[in-house]
Design an enzyme around this catalytic site. Structure first.
Site, PDB file in Angstrom:
ATOM      1  N   SER A 114       0.810  -1.220   0.000  1.00  0.00           N
ATOM      2  CA  SER A 114       0.000   0.000   0.000  1.00  0.00           C
ATOM      3  C   SER A 114       0.841   1.265   0.000  1.00  0.00           C
ATOM      4  O   SER A 114       0.507   2.246  -0.678  1.00  0.00           O
ATOM      5  CB  SER A 114      -0.941   0.004   1.211  1.00  0.00           C
ATOM      6  OG  SER A 114      -1.756  -1.135   1.221  1.00  0.00           O
ATOM      7  N   HIS A 157       0.274   4.494   4.566  1.00  0.00           N
ATOM      8  CA  HIS A 157      -0.260   5.058   3.332  1.00  0.00           C
ATOM      9  C   HIS A 157       0.179   6.505   3.152  1.00  0.00           C
ATOM     10  O   HIS A 157       0.601   6.912   2.061  1.00  0.00           O
ATOM     11  CB  HIS A 157      -1.791   4.973   3.345  1.00  0.00           C
ATOM     12  CG  HIS A 157      -2.292   3.572   3.282  1.00  0.00           C
ATOM     13  ND1 HIS A 157      -3.633   3.246   3.349  1.00  0.00           N
ATOM     14  CD2 HIS A 157      -1.637   2.380   3.166  1.00  0.00           C
ATOM     15  CE1 HIS A 157      -3.784   1.938   3.265  1.00  0.00           C
ATOM     16  NE2 HIS A 157      -2.576   1.390   3.159  1.00  0.00           N
TER      17      HIS A 157
END
Length: 307
Positions: free
Chosen positions: A197, A242
């Site tokens: 991610s 993220h």
């Protein structure tokens, strides 16, 4: 014997010797390159603006023509992305191995490979530094893998075309490390990190910057990033990971598109080195803060790891 005069070029009706191809001595031909005028067989000729040219003249002409470049200085390529599918294949292969070891497609985090490569802050701080990179190829179950690979497939191809293979690879892996650094430095001791991610968010950040610079519509990217970040509040996904990847990917792309054309490569390399120094400093500072008794650290790590 006849006293008739013989023409200097031979008897009337005689055929001169057929020349052979300049590159294939065993192939007679009456064709010639319109540029160098050397004999050339059909296999050695290529269509040109005027007539046909031999492959040597075509190659020489291509070398003298300046190749078109993208906004960041990479050569424009009309071919398919190469690095993106390779990364997807590596992630899928790692997942298959963990599934085979654990015997479960959804609980693959119990496999030996996953245990040895996911990022656990305490174990990482004790010298298992490979985890900050290898964790980016581990995924918690099939859904986690599928979501990341779907975004990587769509976004990765665009970014690879814009940045070129080398710059794309640098942004991907530095974004991966950026996600790991953010989770490691700001996250809790008991947090376990795995997944691509951070790298994927880094690619979205890079694409956002490049398309903004090219004045293309970025609304779709903004919506996708916003939805993913908001969803982090309701799942176990690492918001820090993220954000870390997104920031690093965006900053690197910004440095690339704003680098002056003169010495552009030097400026871009300097930006990458600065990112490495920054991330290395974050890892070192956090590791120093976690530098306590080794047995206590290992016990904390075992306690924190979900079963």
């Amino acid at each position: 014997m006849s006293d008739a005069l013989v023409p200097p070029d031979g008897p009337v009706g005689a055929q001169p010797e057929t020349p052979v191809c300049a590159r294939h001595s065993d192939r007679p031909t009456r064709l010639r390159c319109t540029r160098c005028e050397r004999p050339a067989c059909p296999d050695c000729l290529r269509d040109a603006a005027v007539g046909m040219q031999c492959v040597d003249c075509v190659n020489e002409g291509q070398r003298s023509v300046r190749r078109a470049r993208t906004l960041v200085g990479a050569e424009v390529s009309n071919g398919r992305a190469i690095i993106t599918p390779v990364l997807i294949a590596l992630n899928v292969l790692a997942y298959v191995v963990t599934v085979f070891q654990s015997g479960s497609p959804m609980n693959n985090d119990r496999s030996g490979l996953f245990t040895a490569t996911s990022m656990i802050p305490e174990l990482t701080a004790q010298g298992e530094w490979w985890r900050i990179l290898t964790s980016g190829f581990m995924h918690f179950g099939l859904i986690h893998l599928a979501l990341n690979m779907a975004v990587l497939y769509v976004v990765g191809q665009h970014v690879e075309q814009e940045l070129g293979k080398l710059r794309f690879s640098a942004v991907y892996f530095l974004s991966l490390l950026g996600g790991s650094a953010a989770a490691f430095y700001f996250g809790t001791v008991c947090q376990e990190l795995a997944g691509a991610s951070g790298a994927v968010f880094g690619l979205m950040g890079a694409l956002l910057i490049v398309w903004k610079r090219k004045r293309r519509d970025i609304s779709t990217i903004v919506v996708v990033v916003a939805i993913n970040l908001v969803s982090n509040l309701f799942t176990n996904a690492s918001l820090l990971g993220h954000l870390g990847g997104f920031v690093i990917g965006g900053l690197l792309a910004l440095a690339m598109v704003r680098a002056p054309q003169k010495n552009r490569n030097l400026y871009q390399i300097a930006a990458m080195v600065a990112a490495v120094v920054l991330l290395g400093g974050m890892f070192a500072l956090r590791a120093g803060a976690l530098d306590t008794d080794a047995e206590v650290i290992l016990e904390i790590a075992r306690t924190c790891r979900p079963n």
